[in-house]
Design a protein around this motif. Structure first.
Motif, PDB file in Angstrom:
ATOM      1  N   SER A 273       0.946  -1.472   0.042  1.00 45.53           N
ATOM      2  CA  SER A 273      -0.227  -0.037   0.050  1.00 45.53           C
ATOM      3  C   SER A 273       0.825   1.290   0.209  1.00 45.53           C
ATOM      4  CB  SER A 273      -0.899  -0.066   1.395  1.00 45.53           C
ATOM      5  OG  SER A 273      -0.106   0.182   2.593  1.00 45.53           O
ATOM      6  N   THR A 274       0.602   2.278   0.224  1.00 48.11           N
ATOM      7  CA  THR A 274       0.816   4.095  -0.114  1.00 48.11           C
ATOM      8  C   THR A 274       0.440   4.451   1.636  1.00 48.11           C
ATOM      9  OG1 THR A 274      -0.929   4.345  -1.115  1.00 48.11           O
ATOM     10  CG2 THR A 274       0.541   4.329  -2.390  1.00 48.11           C
ATOM     11  N   VAL A 275       0.667   3.330   2.592  1.00 44.67           N
ATOM     12  CA  VAL A 275       0.251   3.524   3.935  1.00 44.67           C
ATOM     13  C   VAL A 275       1.468   4.705   4.398  1.00 44.67           C
ATOM     14  CG1 VAL A 275       1.151   1.850   5.266  1.00 44.67           C
ATOM     15  CG2 VAL A 275      -0.405   2.889   5.787  1.00 44.67           C
ATOM     16  N   HIS A 276       3.065   4.319   3.452  1.00 45.42           N
ATOM     17  CA  HIS A 276       3.793   5.203   4.193  1.00 45.42           C
ATOM     18  C   HIS A 276       3.957   6.529   3.198  1.00 45.42           C
ATOM     19  CE1 HIS A 276       4.521   2.018   6.136  1.00 45.42           C
ATOM     20  NE2 HIS A 276       5.735   2.438   7.035  1.00 45.42           N
ATOM     21  N   ALA A 277       3.539   6.811   2.615  1.00 48.98           N
ATOM     22  CA  ALA A 277       2.853   8.173   1.259  1.00 48.98           C
ATOM     23  C   ALA A 277       4.803   8.275   0.508  1.00 48.98           C
ATOM     24  CB  ALA A 277       2.823   9.412   2.501  1.00 48.98           C
ATOM     25  N   ARG A 278       5.194   6.845  -0.184  1.00 44.28           N
ATOM     26  CA  ARG A 278       6.206   7.296  -0.119  1.00 44.28           C
ATOM     27  C   ARG A 278       6.427   6.372  -1.998  1.00 44.28           C
ATOM     28  NH1 ARG A 278       9.665   5.304   4.475  1.00 44.28           N
ATOM     29  NH2 ARG A 278      10.232   7.074   5.598  1.00 44.28           N
ATOM     30  N   THR A 279       5.480   6.882  -2.749  1.00 47.14           N
ATOM     31  CA  THR A 279       4.950   6.272  -3.839  1.00 47.14           C
ATOM     32  C   THR A 279       6.094   6.914  -5.078  1.00 47.14           C
ATOM     33  OG1 THR A 279       3.020   8.400  -4.054  1.00 47.14           O
ATOM     34  CG2 THR A 279       2.735   6.158  -3.401  1.00 47.14           C
ATOM     35  N   GLY A 280       5.515   5.977  -6.045  1.00 47.05           N
ATOM     36  CA  GLY A 280       6.187   6.413  -7.184  1.00 47.05           C
ATOM     37  C   GLY A 280       6.059   5.732  -7.884  1.00 47.05           C
ATOM     38  N   ALA A 281       5.864   6.402  -9.341  1.00 52.08           N
ATOM     39  CA  ALA A 281       5.748   4.817 -10.952  1.00 52.08           C
ATOM     40  C   ALA A 281       6.177   4.112 -11.133  1.00 52.08           C
ATOM     41  CB  ALA A 281       5.804   6.270 -12.010  1.00 52.08           C
ATOM     42  N   PRO A 282       6.096   3.274 -11.651  1.00 51.44           N
ATOM     43  CA  PRO A 282       6.734   1.533 -12.382  1.00 51.44           C
ATOM     44  C   PRO A 282       7.779   1.971 -12.249  1.00 51.44           C
ATOM     45  CG  PRO A 282       4.681   1.828 -12.987  1.00 51.44           C
ATOM     46  CD  PRO A 282       4.784   3.441 -12.333  1.00 51.44           C
ATOM     47  N   TRP A 283       8.173   2.928 -13.376  1.00 48.54           N
ATOM     48  CA  TRP A 283       9.825   3.442 -13.799  1.00 48.54           C
ATOM     49  C   TRP A 283      10.627   4.452 -13.229  1.00 48.54           C
ATOM     50  CZ3 TRP A 283       4.697   4.810 -15.855  1.00 48.54           C
ATOM     51  CH2 TRP A 283       5.053   6.126 -16.159  1.00 48.54           C
ATOM     52  N   TYR A 284      10.011   4.376 -11.781  1.00 43.46           N
ATOM     53  CA  TYR A 284      10.487   4.928 -10.377  1.00 43.46           C
ATOM     54  C   TYR A 284      12.548   4.750 -10.338  1.00 43.46           C
ATOM     55  CZ  TYR A 284      12.247   7.116  -5.498  1.00 43.46           C
ATOM     56  OH  TYR A 284      12.599   7.577  -4.470  1.00 43.46           O
ATOM     57  N   PHE A 285      12.475   4.175 -10.647  1.00 48.34           N
ATOM     58  CA  PHE A 285      14.232   3.747 -10.041  1.00 48.34           C
ATOM     59  C   PHE A 285      14.790   3.568 -11.362  1.00 48.34           C
ATOM     60  CE2 PHE A 285      11.607   1.141  -6.632  1.00 48.34           C
ATOM     61  CZ  PHE A 285      12.671   2.098  -5.755  1.00 48.34           C
ATOM     62  N   VAL A 286      14.280   3.719 -12.490  1.00 49.07           N
ATOM     63  CA  VAL A 286      14.718   4.081 -14.117  1.00 49.07           C
ATOM     64  C   VAL A 286      15.840   4.587 -13.757  1.00 49.07           C
ATOM     65  CG1 VAL A 286      14.859   4.093 -16.123  1.00 49.07           C
ATOM     66  CG2 VAL A 286      13.368   2.642 -15.321  1.00 49.07           C
ATOM     67  N   PRO A 287      15.763   6.037 -13.225  1.00 50.01           N
ATOM     68  CA  PRO A 287      17.119   7.140 -13.327  1.00 50.01           C
ATOM     69  C   PRO A 287      17.561   7.034 -12.647  1.00 50.01           C
ATOM     70  CG  PRO A 287      14.745   8.478 -12.776  1.00 50.01           C
ATOM     71  CD  PRO A 287      14.253   6.689 -13.771  1.00 50.01           C
ATOM     72  N   LEU A 288      17.152   6.258 -11.400  1.00 51.13           N
ATOM     73  CA  LEU A 288      18.662   6.245 -10.087  1.00 51.13           C
ATOM     74  C   LEU A 288      19.594   4.967 -10.737  1.00 51.13           C
ATOM     75  CD1 LEU A 288      15.797   6.305  -7.059  1.00 51.13           C
ATOM     76  CD2 LEU A 288      17.908   7.695  -7.641  1.00 51.13           C
ATOM     77  N   LEU A 289      19.054   4.144 -11.505  1.00 53.37           N
ATOM     78  CA  LEU A 289      19.667   3.140 -12.186  1.00 53.37           C
ATOM     79  C   LEU A 289      20.357   3.277 -13.039  1.00 53.37           C
ATOM     80  CD1 LEU A 289      20.927   0.173 -12.389  1.00 53.37           C
ATOM     81  CD2 LEU A 289      18.914  -0.166 -14.023  1.00 53.37           C
ATOM     82  N   VAL A 290      20.223   4.730 -13.596  1.00 57.68           N
ATOM     83  CA  VAL A 290      20.725   4.921 -15.092  1.00 57.68           C
ATOM     84  C   VAL A 290      22.291   5.851 -13.932  1.00 57.68           C
ATOM     85  CG1 VAL A 290      21.036   6.444 -16.925  1.00 57.68           C
ATOM     86  CG2 VAL A 290      19.263   4.846 -16.673  1.00 57.68           C
ATOM     87  N   GLY A 291      21.593   6.856 -13.312  1.00 60.79           N
ATOM     88  CA  GLY A 291      22.686   7.343 -12.838  1.00 60.79           C
ATOM     89  C   GLY A 291      23.665   7.386 -11.442  1.00 60.79           C
ATOM     90  N   GLY A 292      23.529   5.679 -11.149  1.00 59.56           N
ATOM     91  CA  GLY A 292      23.816   5.288 -10.324  1.00 59.56           C
ATOM     92  C   GLY A 292      24.890   4.127 -10.705  1.00 59.56           C
ATOM     93  N   PHE A 293      24.981   3.998 -12.134  1.00 55.79           N
ATOM     94  CA  PHE A 293      25.795   3.111 -12.734  1.00 55.79           C
ATOM     95  C   PHE A 293      26.021   3.850 -14.187  1.00 55.79           C
ATOM     96  CE2 PHE A 293      27.172  -0.692 -14.857  1.00 55.79           C
ATOM     97  CZ  PHE A 293      27.614  -1.492 -14.184  1.00 55.79           C
TER      98      PHE A 293
END
Length: 593
Positions: A273-293
């Motif tokens: 669920s979004t009970v912790h209000a830390r939502t994101g789109a399914p591609w949320y981690f894509v730019p983080l992966l690109v920047g992180g590598f």
């Protein structure tokens, strides 16, 4: 005739003996100096920034309170029960305080060691399966991957978990090598299970769920059911439970409310669920992966080829399919990425555990990359660095997250310097390639990338110093006494209590301490009216307020300003020496910010 790299991988003693004089054609002293340079940059920068909220200040203060109270079972934050995470990271931080004193670098020592341990064991696994060169290049790739080295310098649980998970993956790979003796396989598998116990003791069931998911996926793809018989599951599970279970049993015995909150609220509801209000789109981690590598994105085709060509696989003599280390690493990275992409709760650090697998695959690809392909990789990074340098003035125009623009103007200089270092590192790598060969070029490039991203992180102190509240700590400490309440009126300040060595008493808004406040309601003030009464008729006290809350409440009750900045105002309910100077407003000029 076995390939030389395979023979070296199967004979670690041969690697050590030859490495004593020369490593990859270089005198042994040169790699030793390289390791020393990386270590100095890795550990020597831990105390050059002040802590940032929320995570860094939160876990630093929890460990400080744990050490002060002597209660290492019931975790408390600002004196209230805090059961969102297990205690391993806080235990290690409290131990660091006990050994070296309380401070910024001591608070970050756990994550730096976890990152270094994961790095070292990943190198060992890569060298065992793919040869010495791949082991060295895997270390260079992982150390200079921004996501890994930045996470290893932030006091959060993500890197402690990721270091443990890296040890899980590496130990599994080492145990499954065909040249491993039965005794060695058992030792490495027990190390794998013990590391899973540490992971469970760091961040809960994810520490065993993710490795289990990867193992199921690997079995489904390869149909290698014999792998399950080589896991030493009975002894391993017993060891994992021995590591993790005692704390869970003790804390549940002392706090009956723990089990529901931790396993239902913090696991099931957090993921589904979004009970912790830390939502994101399914591609949320894509730019983080690109920047992180980012420095190693050019290796991706080679990494895919390593998996498709079953790199490291030996010809099987028996009926069982051979173990595929590259496929295992690929599934490890993919499973973690997809698992958290599907979660209802997303934070950038969640995908850090996938990077050791990427580092291993990147090391394999890099070990087989020719000079022409390597030149393209370096030139591409040269172009990206130039684009970043040209775009760095944009940072000076930002005014977000209630952070004054003057602070971003300061940080723009550091961002430009980091981009300039990227350019210089890429240029140096091209020069080293011509003069000293590809390994020297790769090493110089990796160190330069680590230096560049370290400078970008260190430069954030231009913003982080004032955000931490460290400049308010000295004037407040001159007024605040250990027996005085320190109220947080409508705000949970995550960093200043650590620097003051004094927990907050929450007022009106419990924030993430809502669970603890509900368990021990006598330890906080639920309304502003209760605070006004305590302020007027209670003991001497100090309070932290936002500038807006101060403007509203100072009209109702006497408040003596101790110090202030753009985020908070510190006040007392009694007069003190030097009060007139403290009343002077803080300038918005960059010099005072």
């Amino acid at each position: 005739m076995p390939h030389r790299s395979d023979r070296l991988a199967a004979e670690p003693g041969l690697i050590v003996s030859r490495a004593a004089t020369r490593i990859d054609g270089m005198p042994a002293r040169i790699p030793m100096l390289v390791v020393l340079a990386f270590a100095l940059l890795w550990f020597g920068t831990l105390g050059l920034r002040h802590l940032l909220g929320p995570d860094e200040g939160r876990y630093a203060e929890i460990a400080r309170e744990m050490l002060g109270s002597g209660d290492w079972i019931t975790i408390r934050y600002d004196g209230l029960k805090y059961f969102e995470k297990p205690p391993f990271h806080m235990w290690m931080t409290a131990l660091s305080y006990a050994l070296f004193g309380i401070g910024d670098w001591q608070a970050r020592l756990c994550v730096a060691l976890a990152g270094a341990a994961g790095l070292g064991l990943s190198m060992l696994a890569a060298a065992r399966w793919f040869g010495t060169r791949a082991g060295v290049t895997a270390g260079l790739v992982l150390a200079s991957a921004p996501m890994w080295n930045v996470a290893a310098h932030f006091n959060t649980l993500d890197m402690t978990l990721s270091g443990a998970m890296a040890c899980v993956l590496a130990s599994l790979l080492l145990a499954q090598h065909p040249a491993a003796t039965p005794a060695a396989r058992r030792r490495w598998m027990l190390a794998c299970w013990a590391a899973m116990g540490v992971a469970v003791l760091t961040k809960g069931l994810v520490g065993v769920a993710l490795p289990g998911l990867v193992l199921v996926l690997y079995t489904a793809v390869t149909r290698d059911l014999a792998l399950w018989r080589r896991l030493h599951a009975a002894a391993g599970i017993a060891l994992m439970l021995l590591v993790a279970l005692p704390w869970y049993w003790l804390v549940a015995r002392r706090n009956p409310e723990f089990l529901h909150f931790f396993f239902i609220h913090e696991h099931w509801q957090r993921y589904t669920s979004t009970v912790h209000a830390r939502t994101g789109a399914p591609w949320y981690f894509v730019p983080l992966l690109v920047g992180g590598f980012l420095p190693w994105l050019g290796l991706l085709p080679g990494m895919v080829r390593a998996v498709m060509q079953r790199a490291g696989v030996a010809h099987a003599a028996g009926p069982n399919p051979p173990f595929q280390p590259a496929l295992m690493a690929a599934l490890w990275a993919l499973a973690i990425f997809v698992f958290f992409s599907l979660s209802g709760s997303k934070l950038p650090g969640y995908i850090v555990p996938m990077f050791p697998a990427l580092g291993i695959l990147g090391g394999v690809a890099l070990a087989h990359t020719g000079n022409h392909a390597w030149t393209r990789q370096v030139r591409a990074m040269l172009v990206l660095g130039a684009i970043g340098l040209l775009a760095s003035p944009v940072v000076a125009t930002l005014d977000a997250n209630n952070t004054p623009n003057a602070l971003y103007r300061h940080y723009a200089i550091w961002a430009a310097l980091a981009c300039a270092l990227v350019i210089a590192s890429a240029a140096a790598a091209l020069w080293l390639l011509r003069r000293h060969g590809r390994m020297a070029s790769v090493t110089g490039y990796a160190f330069g990338m680590l230096l560049a991203f370290s400078v970008a992180l260190l430069g954030h102190e231009a913003i982080g110093r004032s955000a931490s509240g460290i400049d308010l700590a000295a004037p407040i400490s001159r007024v605040l006494r250990p027996d005085m309440p320190l109220y947080g009126v409508g705000m949970l300040d995550h960093t200043l209590p650590f620097y003051l060595r004094h927990p907050l008493t929450m007022v009106a808004q419990a924030d993430e301490l809502a669970f603890g406040a509900a368990q021990e309601p006598q330890k906080w003030l639920p309304t502003v009216e209760a605070f006004v009464d305590a302020w007027q008729h209670g003991p001497r006290a100090v309070a932290l307020l936002s500038p807006q809350a101060y403007a509203a409440l100072s009209a109702r009750v006497p408040m003596h300003v101790i110090a202030r900045d753009w985020r908070r105002v510190a006040v007392s309910n009694f007069a003190f020496a030097g009060e007139r100077q403290a009343r002077q407003p803080v300038s918005d000029s960059p010099a005072t910010l």
